[in-house]
Design a protein around this motif. Structure first.
Motif, mmCIF file in Angstrom:
data_model
loop_
_atom_site.group_PDB
_atom_site.id
_atom_site.type_symbol
_atom_site.label_atom_id
_atom_site.label_comp_id
_atom_site.label_asym_id
_atom_site.label_seq_id
_atom_site.Cartn_x
_atom_site.Cartn_y
_atom_site.Cartn_z
ATOM 1 N N ASP A 236 -8.625 -5.927 11.796
ATOM 2 C CA ASP A 236 -9.211 -4.585 12.069
ATOM 3 C C ASP A 236 -10.042 -4.191 10.736
ATOM 4 O OD1 ASP A 236 -7.997 -4.409 14.642
ATOM 5 O OD2 ASP A 236 -6.009 -3.466 13.616
ATOM 6 N N SER A 237 -9.380 -4.745 9.745
ATOM 7 C CA SER A 237 -10.092 -4.181 8.498
ATOM 8 C C SER A 237 -9.895 -5.316 7.604
ATOM 9 C CB SER A 237 -9.193 -3.012 8.118
ATOM 10 O OG SER A 237 -8.672 -2.789 6.618
ATOM 11 N N PRO A 238 -10.672 -5.766 6.887
ATOM 12 C CA PRO A 238 -10.841 -7.034 6.082
ATOM 13 C C PRO A 238 -10.336 -6.651 4.885
ATOM 14 C CG PRO A 238 -13.273 -6.242 6.476
ATOM 15 C CD PRO A 238 -12.230 -5.341 7.359
ATOM 16 N N ASN A 239 -9.859 -5.599 4.371
ATOM 17 C CA ASN A 239 -9.293 -5.191 3.078
ATOM 18 C C ASN A 239 -7.898 -4.956 3.309
ATOM 19 O OD1 ASN A 239 -11.749 -5.523 1.746
ATOM 20 N ND2 ASN A 239 -12.322 -3.221 2.060
ATOM 21 N N ASN A 240 -7.339 -5.193 4.601
ATOM 22 C CA ASN A 240 -5.885 -4.996 4.763
ATOM 23 C C ASN A 240 -5.395 -6.521 5.134
ATOM 24 O OD1 ASN A 240 -6.133 -2.278 4.141
ATOM 25 N ND2 ASN A 240 -5.484 -1.467 6.184
ATOM 26 N N ARG A 241 -4.050 -6.121 5.038
ATOM 27 C CA ARG A 241 -3.132 -7.601 5.355
ATOM 28 C C ARG A 241 -2.578 -7.407 6.848
ATOM 29 N NH1 ARG A 241 -0.703 -10.200 1.095
ATOM 30 N NH2 ARG A 241 -0.946 -9.310 -1.020
ATOM 31 N N ILE A 270 4.107 -2.899 7.778
ATOM 32 C CA ILE A 270 2.602 -3.612 7.417
ATOM 33 C C ILE A 270 2.172 -2.590 6.381
ATOM 34 C CG2 ILE A 270 1.273 -2.649 9.141
ATOM 35 C CD1 ILE A 270 0.920 -6.052 7.276
ATOM 36 N N ASP A 271 2.425 -1.230 6.532
ATOM 37 C CA ASP A 271 1.754 -0.371 5.458
ATOM 38 C C ASP A 271 2.690 -0.440 4.191
ATOM 39 O OD1 ASP A 271 -0.204 0.798 7.158
ATOM 40 O OD2 ASP A 271 0.983 2.538 7.671
ATOM 41 N N LEU A 272 4.009 -0.622 4.197
ATOM 42 C CA LEU A 272 4.710 -0.873 3.050
ATOM 43 C C LEU A 272 4.244 -2.185 2.397
ATOM 44 C CD1 LEU A 272 7.243 -0.258 1.457
ATOM 45 C CD2 LEU A 272 8.820 -1.622 2.933
ATOM 46 N N LEU A 273 4.054 -3.171 3.035
ATOM 47 C CA LEU A 273 3.632 -4.452 2.472
ATOM 48 C C LEU A 273 2.227 -4.268 1.840
ATOM 49 C CD1 LEU A 273 5.126 -7.334 4.875
ATOM 50 C CD2 LEU A 273 6.122 -6.215 2.766
ATOM 51 N N GLN A 274 1.384 -3.656 2.502
ATOM 52 C CA GLN A 274 0.067 -3.673 2.164
ATOM 53 C C GLN A 274 -0.025 -2.656 1.003
ATOM 54 O OE1 GLN A 274 -2.933 -4.402 3.266
ATOM 55 N NE2 GLN A 274 -3.769 -2.950 2.014
ATOM 56 N N ASN A 275 0.805 -1.406 0.929
ATOM 57 C CA ASN A 275 0.682 -0.594 -0.395
ATOM 58 C C ASN A 275 1.220 -1.352 -1.428
ATOM 59 O OD1 ASN A 275 -1.099 1.163 1.069
ATOM 60 N ND2 ASN A 275 0.799 2.096 2.214
ATOM 61 N N SER A 276 2.428 -2.033 -1.058
ATOM 62 C CA SER A 276 2.983 -2.494 -2.512
ATOM 63 C C SER A 276 2.226 -3.858 -2.777
ATOM 64 C CB SER A 276 4.623 -3.154 -1.961
ATOM 65 O OG SER A 276 5.150 -1.840 -1.442
HETATM 66 C C1 NAG Z 1 -5.422 -0.264 5.555
HETATM 67 O O1 NAG Z 1 -4.181 -0.041 4.848
HETATM 68 C C2 NAG Z 1 -3.808 1.389 4.580
HETATM 69 C C3 NAG Z 1 -2.829 1.287 3.750
HETATM 70 O O2 NAG Z 1 -1.466 0.787 4.683
HETATM 71 C C4 NAG Z 1 -3.980 2.098 5.581
HETATM 72 O O3 NAG Z 1 -3.806 3.773 5.127
HETATM 73 C C5 NAG Z 1 -4.902 2.048 6.661
HETATM 74 O O4 NAG Z 1 -5.056 2.800 7.502
HETATM 75 C C6 NAG Z 1 -5.194 0.439 6.840
HETATM 76 N N1 NAG Z 1 -6.781 0.455 7.594
HETATM 77 C C7 NAG Z 1 -6.773 -0.012 8.678
HETATM 78 C C8 NAG Z 1 -8.036 -0.010 9.204
HETATM 79 O O5 NAG Z 1 -5.787 -0.419 9.410
#
Ligand code: NAG
Ligand code: NAG
Length: 375
Positions: A236-241, A270-276
Motif C-alpha cells: 500500500d505504501s512503498p515507504n512502509n514495511r 506492523i505499526d510497532l515494527l514500522q515505527n521502531s
Molecule cells: C505507514 O506507517 C505509518 C507508521 O506505522 C502509519 O502511520 C501509516 O499509516 C502507514 N501508511 C500506510 C499507507 O499504511
C-alpha cells in the motif's frame, strides 16, 4: 449357473429387504449428519468479514507479462542469497542450521492449521532450518476451569502431531503486555519474535500461503545481510514495511525496547515494527512488494502469461483474494468462479494453490473447510 424360479424369488426378496435396510440406514445417517453439522455450525466462530476491497489499487496492478518473472524468487536479495547457498557458503563459517529457524506465531486457535501446513511444506521440501511454533502459553497450562474447550483440544492435537511429524519445536509465549488477558489474541504480538534469543536469525511468513521453493527461503534465512529486522516493502505504501515476510535477529534488548514502547503507546504489530524500525532510517527492505505474489495477482495475467516462468520465479505465494474470505472457507462455487483468473494457465496455478490448500487442511490437519457463515 442356472437358477430355479424359487431361488430367483428368494434372491429378489432378500434384495428388497437389503435395499430397505440400506434406505433406513441412510435416512438415519443423513439425520445424524445434519445434527452433527448443525452442532458444528452452532459452535463455529464467526467468519471474519473479508478484508476491505482494494479494488481502486487492483486497477493499477501491472499486467503479468511473459518477459517478467513475477516475484523472481524474492527479488535480487533472494537471487543473491540463493547463489551463495548453491555455491556452498564462501563466507568462511559453515551454516549452523540449529541457529536459524522458520517461525510461526499463532495467537488464536483458527491460525494453527495454516501455520502447521507451512511447516509440513518445509518438511516435505527438506528445509534444513529449525522449525518453531510460538503459541499462547495459556494453552499449555492445565487445570484452568472445568470448561472443555474443543478448539483448545484440537490445537493441542495438531501441535503434538506437528512436533512428531515435522520436528516442530513448540514454544509457549507469554502475553506481550504483562498481565494482559491471556485468552485474547490482542494480547500477543509479532514483536515476540525478538524474544527467541537462542536463534541467530528467524524467518516469519504470514499465512495462509504456499511455499513453492523452500531452498530460496533457506537461502534468504542464511545469507541475507545482518539487520535487526528485514521485511518486504508494503504493497500500500512503498515507504512502509509489510508483515508478510519478516527476517528477525532476536535480541533481548530489542524485545525489551519494543515492549516498553508498546506499554506506553499500544499499536498494531506492523505499526510497532514500522515505527521502531522505520524504513527511512535503514535500507533493510528485503525486496520490493511484488517479490511476493498474492493469488489475486494472477488475475492480472495477460494472454501471454508463462506459467513455467511464473513458477520458476516464485518461492512463496500468499493465498489472498480480497473477494474471498480465505482458502480455509467453503466458498460457494459461483463466488469462486467469479474470483478466479480468466487466463487458463494462470487459472491452473490459482486453482492448484486453492485445491492444494483444501487437501492439505484435510490430510495434514484432519480438518474440512470451514462453512461460510454470513451474519
Ligand atoms: C505507514 O506507517 C505509518 C507508521 O506505522 C502509519 O502511520 C501509516 O499509516 C502507514 N501508511 C500506510 C499507507 O499504511
Ligand atoms: C515459457 O518460459 C520458459 C522459460 O523461460 C520457456 O522455455 C518457454 O518456451 C516459455 N513458453 C512459452 C509458451 O512461451
Amino acid at each position: 449357473m442356472l437358477l430355479t424360479s424359487a431361488q430367483v424369488s428368494m434372491f429378489a426378496s432378500s434384495g428388497v429387504v437389503f435395499i430397505f435396510t440400506l434406505a433406513l440406514f441412510f435416512s438415519g445417517y443423513v439425520i445424524q449428519q445434519r445434527t452433527v453439522s448443525s452442532i458444528q455450525e452452532a459452535i463455529k466462530p464467526r467468519t471474519p468479514a473479508p478484508p476491505p476491497s482494494s479494488s481502486p489499487q487492483e486497477v493499477l496492478i501491472e499486467p503479468l507479462q511473459p518477459s517478467r518473472a513475477f516475484g523472481s524468487a524474492l527479488g535480487s536479495a533472494g537471487q543473491r542469497a540463493l547463489k551463495l547457498y548453491k555455491s556452498g557458503s564462501p563466507e568462511a563459517k559453515p551454516i549452523d542450521w540449529k541457529k536459524l529457524a522458520h517461525v510461526q506465531l499463532v495467537k488464536d486457535h483458527d491460525e494453527v492449521c495454516s501455520a502447521i501446513m507451512l511447516f509440513a511444506e518445509l518438511h516435505a521440501q527438506k528445509s534444513p532450518a529449525t522449525k518453531v511454533l510460538m503459541f499462547p502459553k495459556s494453552w499449555a497450562v492445565d487445570g484452568r476451569g472445568e470448561i472443555l474447550d474443543p478448539y483448545l483440544m484440537s490445537s493441542k492435537r495438531l501441535m503434538r502431531a506437528a512436533a512428531r511429524r515435522y520436528q516442530v519445536v513448540l514454544r509457549p509465549m507469554v502475553t506481550f503486555v504483562d498481565g494482559a488477558d491471556d485468552s485474547s489474541r490482542e494480547s500477543y504480538s509479532l514483536a515476540s519474535l525478538f524474544s527467541l534469543t537462542e536463534y541467530e536469525r528467524i524467518m516469519y511468513l504470514e499465512p495462509p500461503g504456499h511455499i513453492f521453493d523452500a531452498t530460496v527461503m533457506a537461502s534468504v534465512l542464511a545469507f541475507s545481510p545482518q539487520a535487526p529486522l528485514m521485511s518486504l516493502q508494503s504493497r500500500d505504501s512503498p515507504n512502509n514495511r509489510s508483515s508478510e515476510m519478516l527476517l528477525v535477529t532476536p535480541s533481548a534488548s530489542q524485545y525489551r525496547q519494543l515492549s516498553k514502547r508498546n506499554a506506553k503507546h499500544p499499536e498494531t504489530d506492523i505499526d510497532l515494527l514500522q515505527n521502531s524500525f522505520p524504513y527511512a532510517q535503514d535500507s533493510h527492505i528485503l525486496a520490493q512488494a511484488d517479490s511476493l505474489p498474492h493469488t489475486s495477482d494472477l488475475r492480472a495475467a495477460s494472454e501471454e502469461f508463462n506459467a513455467t516462468e511464473f513458477l520458476d520465479g516464485t518461492a512463496y505465494i500468499r493465498v489472498v483474494d480480497s473477494e474471498l474470505a480465505g482458502p480455509q472457507y467453503d466458498v460457494p462455487y459461483p463466488e469462486r468462479v467469479a474470483a478466479r483468473p480468466r487466463v487458463a494457465d494462470a487459472e491452473a496455478i490459482w486453482s492448484r494453490v486453492y485445491d492444494g490448500f483444501r487437501l492439505g487442511r484435510m490430510s495434514i490437519c484432519g480438518l474440512d473447510l470451514e462453512p461460510l457463515r454470513k451474519d
